[in-house]
Write a protein that holds these residues in place. Structure first.
Motif, PDB file in Angstrom:
ATOM      1  N   TYR A 111       0.838  -1.198   0.000  1.00 16.68           N
ATOM      2  CA  TYR A 111       0.000   0.000   0.000  1.00 16.68           C
ATOM      3  C   TYR A 111       0.877   1.252   0.000  1.00 16.68           C
ATOM      4  O   TYR A 111       1.987   1.251   0.532  1.00 16.68           O
ATOM      5  N   LEU A 112       0.359   2.294  -0.587  1.00 18.47           N
ATOM      6  CA  LEU A 112       1.047   3.585  -0.624  1.00 18.47           C
ATOM      7  C   LEU A 112       1.194   4.139   0.783  1.00 18.47           C
ATOM      8  O   LEU A 112       0.263   4.089   1.591  1.00 18.47           O
ATOM      9  N   SER A 113       2.361   4.677   1.074  1.00 20.76           N
ATOM     10  CA  SER A 113       2.574   5.280   2.392  1.00 20.76           C
ATOM     11  C   SER A 113       3.621   6.382   2.296  1.00 20.76           C
ATOM     12  O   SER A 113       4.520   6.335   1.452  1.00 20.76           O
ATOM     13  N   GLU A 260      -6.741   4.677  -1.992  1.00 20.91           N
ATOM     14  CA  GLU A 260      -5.418   5.074  -2.439  1.00 20.91           C
ATOM     15  C   GLU A 260      -5.423   5.785  -3.789  1.00 20.91           C
ATOM     16  O   GLU A 260      -4.760   6.808  -3.974  1.00 20.91           O
ATOM     17  N   TRP A 275      -8.672  13.619   2.816  1.00 18.56           N
ATOM     18  CA  TRP A 275      -8.477  12.188   2.567  1.00 18.56           C
ATOM     19  C   TRP A 275      -9.140  11.432   3.715  1.00 18.56           C
ATOM     20  O   TRP A 275      -8.643  11.445   4.829  1.00 18.56           O
TER      21      TRP A 275
END
Length: 356
Positions: A111-113, A260, A275
């Motif tokens: 996952y994007l972080s 995401e 978000w």
């Protein structure tokens, strides 16, 4: 190279949206040969609808079982296999890879972080008993990690009547001249009724564009319908494709997004946004949000920092809405910053270089 992407849909749209955008970029921009195996092919097809057929036909979209049901191993052994968000490969598909003469590389696409620790784990090997090489790949904002999915990069500027997607013409015809536009795509836990009432108390004309199904999901018209002043107008949108939703974000003054893919698209729209990060029981989402805000607000004034953090944590609009002009200018600078930092092609280009 040949790429197999495996996508299991946990959230309705987010996982599919990322996988489709990655496949599309790999195939249409970088000339790669791509198959997607998805456990919810109808949702994937909906998101991909409206795309230029010349682009769509470059990607082989298959149901999950097609990866192993017709043969003991893939018809063509891929060069790269992507486990999107850590989904496990079907055992029979994996067995086919064992007997292949040339083994592929397996990428665990995380996952994007924006958290700093991902720089230490990005690109690291994950030794497997079966001997097929596997690596962790972390999308992110920093230059030394996996990058972002940018394509297609939305154009800046105002629309003309000819540019309105046909699926949105009815909703767009209801917009009032001069009214601010806010799009909303959030999870059910958002305090939306209270948020809207507070927004209405500010007296400004605002048109609220609700994502498909939100009016029902958030019970805005249920047994206790939300009562809003006339300066607010709620407009329900139909289900739209990924490209059409990107367009909506670019045409609003403020966006509330979740997931995401929408999170990145809101930033590329160059507009202020909230978000609504997926809530986790261990509150890990709060750490993830804070890490992003540290990057996003690094060059912001203290006044804007406080306003943005308040908005992102669902403080009422009356506490921060007056800073929207300053926030808008910041959002446009952030968009420019992102495009400069990802000038190497972002996630798909970094994936290709990593595999090579």
């Amino acid at each position: 190279m040949r790429w197999d992407i495996f996508c299991q849909i946990v959230d309705n749209y987010g996982d599919a949206g990322v996988c489709w955008r990655l496949a599309r970029s790999l195939a249409s921009i970088h000339g790669q040969e791509v198959r997607i195996f998805c456990d919810d092919l109808p949702t994937l097809n909906l998101l991909a609808s409206g795309v230029d057929p010349a682009i769509k036909q470059k990607i082989d979209m298959q149901p999950w079982d097609a990866s192993h049901s017709n043969a003991r191993h893939p018809v063509q052994t891929p060069d790269v296999v992507i486990e999107a968000f850590g989904c496990e490969l079907p055992e029979r598909y994996l067995a086919g890879l064992f007997i292949a003469s040339i083994k592929p590389i397996i990428i665990n696409l995380e996952y994007l972080s924006a958290e700093p620790w991902i720089t230490e784990f990005h690109g690291k090997a994950s030794p497997q008993s079966h001997g097929i090489p596997k690596y962790f790949f972390f999308p992110g904002f920093q230059e030394e990690v996996g990058g972002l999915l940018l394509d297609p990069i939305p154009a800046e500027g105002h629309l003309t009547d000819n540019e309105i997607p046909k699926d949105l013409k009815v909703a767009w015809s209801q917009l009032r001249p001069g009214a601010k536009r806010i799009s909303i795509f959030c999870y059910p836990g958002a305090p939306l009724k209270k948020w809207l009432k507070d927004l209405g108390s500010l007296g400004e004309e605002v048109d609220i564009l609700l994502a498909h199904g939100h009016a029902e999901q958030l019970n805005l018209y249920g047994e206790q319908p939300v009562s809003l002043p006339k300066n607010l107008q709620l407009i329900s949108m139909p289900f739209v494709s990924q490209d059409e939703y990107d367009w909506v974000l670019s045409q609003c003054d403020f966006n509330i997004v979740r997931g995401e893919d929408s999170f990145v698209r809101a930033q590329l729209a160059g507009k202020p946004f909230i978000w609504h990060i997926y809530p986790q029981e261990d509150r890990a989402h709060e750490v993830k949000l804070a890490a992003f805000l540290d990057l996003y607000l690094e060059e912001a004034s203290q006044e804007l920092r406080l306003a943005t953090i308040a908005a992102m944590t669902w403080a009422m609009p009356s506490e921060w809405f007056g800073k929207l002009g300053v926030w808008d200018a910041h959002a446009k600078r952030w968009r420019t910053h992102l495009l400069e930092k990802q000038a190497d092609g972002g996630l798909p280009a970094r994936l290709i270089r990593f595999v090579a």
